[in-house]
Design a protein around this motif. Structure first.
Motif, PDB file in Angstrom:
ATOM      1  N   MET A   1       0.856  -1.177   0.000  1.00  7.38           N
ATOM      2  CA  MET A   1       0.000   0.000   0.000  1.00  7.38           C
ATOM      3  C   MET A   1       0.902   1.240   0.000  1.00  7.38           C
ATOM      4  N   THR A   2       0.589   2.189  -0.830  1.00  5.86           N
ATOM      5  CA  THR A   2       1.400   3.407  -0.923  1.00  5.86           C
ATOM      6  C   THR A   2       1.088   4.340   0.235  1.00  5.86           C
ATOM      7  N   LYS A   3       2.010   5.245   0.473  1.00  7.93           N
ATOM      8  CA  LYS A   3       1.837   6.223   1.556  1.00  7.93           C
ATOM      9  C   LYS A   3       0.562   7.052   1.355  1.00  7.93           C
ATOM     10  N   GLY A   4       0.301   7.444   0.100  1.00 10.00           N
ATOM     11  CA  GLY A   4      -0.902   8.225  -0.198  1.00 10.00           C
ATOM     12  C   GLY A   4      -2.178   7.451   0.058  1.00 10.00           C
ATOM     13  N   SER A   5      -2.186   6.167  -0.300  1.00 12.03           N
ATOM     14  CA  SER A   5      -3.392   5.367  -0.072  1.00 12.03           C
ATOM     15  C   SER A   5      -3.583   5.086   1.417  1.00 12.03           C
ATOM     16  N   GLN A   6      -2.466   4.959   2.161  1.00 15.24           N
ATOM     17  CA  GLN A   6      -2.576   4.781   3.617  1.00 15.24           C
ATOM     18  C   GLN A   6      -3.150   6.037   4.263  1.00 15.24           C
ATOM     19  N   THR A   7      -2.691   7.182   3.793  1.00 10.23           N
ATOM     20  CA  THR A   7      -3.196   8.450   4.328  1.00 10.23           C
ATOM     21  C   THR A   7      -4.682   8.603   3.991  1.00 10.23           C
ATOM     22  N   ALA A   8      -5.067   8.256   2.784  1.00  5.92           N
ATOM     23  CA  ALA A   8      -6.476   8.349   2.385  1.00  5.92           C
ATOM     24  C   ALA A   8      -7.331   7.398   3.218  1.00  5.92           C
ATOM     25  N   ARG A   9      -6.817   6.199   3.462  1.00  7.62           N
ATOM     26  CA  ARG A   9      -7.559   5.229   4.281  1.00  7.62           C
ATOM     27  C   ARG A   9      -7.710   5.749   5.712  1.00  7.62           C
ATOM     28  N   LEU A  14     -10.905   8.271   9.993  1.00  7.14           N
ATOM     29  CA  LEU A  14     -11.117   9.393  10.908  1.00  7.14           C
ATOM     30  C   LEU A  14     -12.461  10.073  10.663  1.00  7.14           C
ATOM     31  N   ALA A  15     -12.821  10.225   9.399  1.00  2.00           N
ATOM     32  CA  ALA A  15     -14.126  10.818   9.065  1.00  2.00           C
ATOM     33  C   ALA A  15     -15.260   9.917   9.556  1.00  2.00           C
ATOM     34  N   ARG A  16     -15.091   8.616   9.372  1.00  2.00           N
ATOM     35  CA  ARG A  16     -16.099   7.654   9.847  1.00  2.00           C
ATOM     36  C   ARG A  16     -16.222   7.721  11.368  1.00  2.00           C
ATOM     37  N   THR A 103      -3.747   0.854  11.136  1.00  2.00           N
ATOM     38  CA  THR A 103      -3.230   1.725  10.071  1.00  2.00           C
ATOM     39  C   THR A 103      -2.015   2.504  10.582  1.00  2.00           C
ATOM     40  N   THR A 104      -2.107   3.010  11.800  1.00  2.00           N
ATOM     41  CA  THR A 104      -1.035   3.787  12.392  1.00  2.00           C
ATOM     42  C   THR A 104       0.192   2.901  12.623  1.00  2.00           C
TER      43      THR A 104
END
Length: 107
Positions: A1-9, A14-16, A103-104
């Motif tokens: 998983m890319t850094k960008g996709s991890q951040t998006a996930r 967080l929004a959820r 994720t963290t």
């Protein structure tokens, strides 16, 4: 998983979580409102029982008491249902928290 996709996930989680916490807050407010309403109805029941004890059981007082008891029972059921929804929403928050922690830990 890319850094960008991890951040998006993580951002999506967080929004959820924010939405779920808002739901728990709204449900808690509803539970408090229902409990206040139940307490008011219980006071009516006590008042009616005292009045019946003092002046006798007129047909109107008996009807009023019966109606108040039915209202109290309906409110208690609504309180129980609301409490179940709170427990479910809190469980969803716990699930999101676990997923956020995972994720963290991957970072």
């Amino acid at each position: 998983m890319t850094k960008g996709s991890q951040t998006a996930r993580r951002d999506a989680l967080l929004a959820r979580r924010l939405d779920l916490v808002a739901s728990v807050s709204a449900l808690t407010a509803e539970a408090l409102r229902l409990n206040q309403k139940r307490a008011g109805i219980e006071m009516d029941v006590l008042r009616l029982e005292l009045e019946i004890g003092r002046s006798g059981a007129s047909a109107q007082l008996v009807r009023d008491l019966h109606d108040a008891e039915q209202s109290a029972a309906a409110i208690m059921q609504a309180c129980a249902a609301c409490e179940q929804r709170i427990v479910a929403a809190e469980g969803d928050v716990d699930d999101v928290d676990r997923r956020l922690a995972a994720t963290t830990n991957k970072d």
